[in-house]
Every structure is written in structure tokens, then in C-alpha cells.
Design a protein around this motif. Sequence first.
Motif, short mmCIF file in Angstrom:
data_model
loop_
_atom_site.label_atom_id
_atom_site.label_comp_id
_atom_site.label_asym_id
_atom_site.label_seq_id
_atom_site.Cartn_x
_atom_site.Cartn_y
_atom_site.Cartn_z
N ALA A 10 34.29 16.76 25.80
CA ALA A 10 33.70 17.11 27.08
C ALA A 10 34.21 16.16 28.14
O ALA A 10 34.23 14.95 27.96
CB ALA A 10 32.17 17.03 27.00
N GLU A 11 34.62 16.69 29.30
CA GLU A 11 35.15 15.86 30.36
C GLU A 11 34.05 15.31 31.26
O GLU A 11 34.19 14.29 31.88
CB GLU A 11 36.16 16.67 31.21
N ASP A 12 32.90 15.99 31.36
CA ASP A 12 31.82 15.53 32.21
C ASP A 12 30.54 16.16 31.73
O ASP A 12 30.49 16.77 30.67
CB ASP A 12 32.09 15.90 33.68
N ASP A 13 29.49 16.02 32.53
CA ASP A 13 28.18 16.51 32.12
C ASP A 13 27.96 17.98 32.46
O ASP A 13 26.92 18.53 32.17
CB ASP A 13 27.08 15.68 32.79
N GLU A 14 28.94 18.62 33.12
CA GLU A 14 28.77 20.02 33.47
C GLU A 14 28.89 20.88 32.22
O GLU A 14 29.74 20.65 31.36
CB GLU A 14 29.84 20.44 34.50
N ASN A 45 23.04 9.26 29.95
CA ASN A 45 22.64 10.32 30.88
C ASN A 45 22.58 11.69 30.23
O ASN A 45 21.57 12.39 30.35
CB ASN A 45 23.57 10.32 32.10
N PRO A 46 23.63 12.13 29.52
CA PRO A 46 23.50 13.42 28.83
C PRO A 46 22.45 13.41 27.73
O PRO A 46 21.85 14.44 27.43
CB PRO A 46 24.90 13.68 28.27
N SER A 141 28.72 15.72 26.12
CA SER A 141 27.90 16.44 27.10
C SER A 141 26.52 16.67 26.53
O SER A 141 26.28 16.48 25.33
CB SER A 141 28.55 17.78 27.44
N MET A 142 25.61 17.10 27.39
CA MET A 142 24.27 17.45 26.92
C MET A 142 24.34 18.55 25.85
O MET A 142 23.62 18.50 24.85
CB MET A 142 23.43 17.92 28.10
N ALA A 143 25.22 19.53 26.05
CA ALA A 143 25.35 20.61 25.08
C ALA A 143 25.81 20.09 23.73
O ALA A 143 25.36 20.57 22.68
CB ALA A 143 26.32 21.67 25.61
N ASP A 144 26.72 19.11 23.74
CA ASP A 144 27.19 18.52 22.48
C ASP A 144 26.03 17.90 21.71
O ASP A 144 25.91 18.07 20.49
CB ASP A 144 28.23 17.43 22.75
#
Length: 427
Positions: A10-14, A45-46, A141-144
Motif C-alpha cells: 500500500a502506498e498510502d492510507d487511501e 494511523n491505519p 493500509s487500514m484495509a490490509d
Amino acid sequence: MTNLAYGTAAEDDEITQQELAAMQALRPIPRISIQAFCETDGVANPMERAGQDRRMAKAHLKVHMGGIPTAIEFYHSAPTPNLIVLETRAEPKEMLDQLGRLAEHCDPSSKVVVIGHYNDVGLYRELIRSGISEYVVAPVSMADIVAVVASIFVDPESEPIGRSVAFVGAKGGVGSSTIAHNVAWAMSSLFKSEVVVADLDLAFGTANINFDQDPAQGIAEAVFSPERIDEVYLDRLLAQCAEHLSLLAAPSTLERVYDFEPEAFSHIIDTAQRSAPMLVLDVPHIWSGWSKNTLIKADEIVITATPELANLRNTKNMVDMLKRLRPNDPPPRLILNQAGVPKRPEISAADFAEPLGISPIAVIPFEPLLFGNAANNGRMLGEMDAKNPVVAIVNEIAHVLTGRSEPKTRKKAGLGGLLGKFRRGKK
């Protein structure tokens, strides 16, 4: 996913459309406790955002700043949760050394996810072989995070994550329900782990009184509508008794008769075991097809008796029968309750245990003031008088039934097996 098995990052939190679609397919995370130890805001954060996702609504997530050394210090005096998430920027050798030290303070049932900063296939294989549940490479990321937790605890092909403990009295009035409720409360409060209590005495159950609850719905709705039972429906029937304790309450009314088929509670129990790590079954003192079936299928059975002859006879009959019905399981546990009633002739604990071939895991003294005040106030023994010796006995029972030992007596583990402490296999 950002682990070596999936080979993406993941590159960012999006959340991408692909991740969003994957998230939609995830089932809700069960009632588990999760603690994360993060070294960077890029992981913290995620992690915080994951805790706010609706799929994580039933899980208890707490995020700490600091990596594995902080976790070692924290768990030196605190129980470990169902899942530990560790971020570390350490090199592979140092990481393994730190995990070995952490293993000395972890309960065997705790699962561990490591978020590292080294994309190393050899390291991944070594961690998985050692018993780590998953190794994920940052950034995440949060999804991860939600997907990793789901892969461990909601695999549809895995066995239920929850362990069931059935409490039953050798005779009416021996206090089996009271002990079951207090042990369940101790498990949830001592270990910060999610516990569900199911009161199976639909006509005369006392769990709602003991926990000072008056839910509009409970276990009756589930048993009389088996076609509706799933984790979402069961969650609506649970009454929250404490931060980590939920109750499937009995209606405790005589508006109908409660005659059930032998398998009547099986689906409810299986569903509840997919929703929480510990399920305490309060089984009434009856011998019917469904009560027998419930005891046979429980992971652990606890028989409560008072030190009298009729109790000894009944306990002997139950122990012998359950040994025959469960030849590949350990014998039931025994608790002797109400010991030392003034002027009452009693059978000693040693004499009671001798014909059974099992020793009691606890002998609880007769304390009518403590038990009476707790019952009349809808409180647990530990809430009424946390320093009472009886509360210490109840806490010890909770340690025994969950496979834990007191922190002072925990055995240390070396690295080899991460060592048997971090078990990847799902219950």
C-alpha cells in the motif's frame, strides 16, 4: 495485502477500489482483544482507523507507541490479548531475538502479527515456521490490517476460535451457576478477553439476576428460531454485562415448556464459538438428550458439588458416564463448593476425590454473607470484595480453565518454537 505471500504494498492510507471490494467481502471480526505496538505513525494511523471500521466493531483494539521492547515491558506484568500486532524496524536477527524474549511473557493462546520493514522471503518463512500468524511488510493500509485480522480469525474453513466450558451441578442448589458466572466475569476482567455466557436454564436461569440485566431478547429467540441463527443475529441477542463480557440470557419464565431435541443448542453454541474466544455454558442440573449432548461436545466440563454423600454419588455417575462418552478427552474438572458449613457433617476433599479418580481444582468455603450480598445486589464476588480469599480462588479457577498460569509462575520459553508460545494454528 502488504505481505510477502501477496507481494503488493500500500502506498498510502487511501483505500483503492480493489481494496474496498475486498473489504466488502470480509466477515465481521469476532469479539477478540487486540493490542498493537507501533514504531511509526505510518503504521499507527491505519491501525487506529482499522479500529473504527464497522467490521472491527466487536473487537477491542488498543494502540501503543513503541515496538517489541515496549511490548516486552508491558506484558511483563499484564496478560496478553487474543492478538498482538507488532511493528519493528529491527533487522531480521535482532527481530527474532526480540520475539524470543517477548515469548517468555506471552500466553500460549495469543496470536502474533509482525509488521516489519524487510522484504525478505527467508525471514518470512522463518517467522511462519516459528509460529507467527503473519508477517506483513510496511507500509500498510487500514484495509490490509483488517484483512490480516480476518484471515486469522474468520477463515470460513477454520474451526471455531472460541473454547467452550460447560458448568453443571452434581445436584440442585450446589452453586454451579453462581460459580460459572463469577468465573466468566473473572476471565473477562483479568485477561481483558471477550467472554460470552450462555444461560441454558430457560425456565429458571439466574444469569440475568446475577449480572443485573433485563434484556428483551436472549437465548430463547435463538433456540426457537434456529433458521435465523448467524453471527449477526446472535450479536443482537447478546446483552453487554461488562467491557469484555456478554450474556445470552434465559427468559426465566414459565409461559411455555422447554422440551428440546438433542441438537437444539448445537448451532447456537457453534455460532457463539465463532464470535468470541471463550464461551461459558451454564447447564442446568438435568439429564436430557440436549443437556447430555451439550456436555459431550464442550471443550471442558466443570462439575460443581458440595461435600455430601448424594453429591458424591451423582458426581461419580457423571464422571464415569462422561469418561465413557468422551474417551479422548480429559475427565471433567471438579469444584467443591460450600465447604465448612457449621455443624454439618462433611466428606473431606480427599475422601470425596478418591472414588472419582480426580482431585478438585478448588475448594470454596461456605461464605453466605459474601455470596448473599453479591446475589442480592446483582454483582459479582470480585465487585463486592476483591480482597476476599474466595475471589482469589475464583481467579485461580479462571487461570486453570484458560490454560494460563499466574505471571509469577509462568515458565520461560526460549526462541525455539516461538516457540510453542506463538501458535499460528487456529483453534
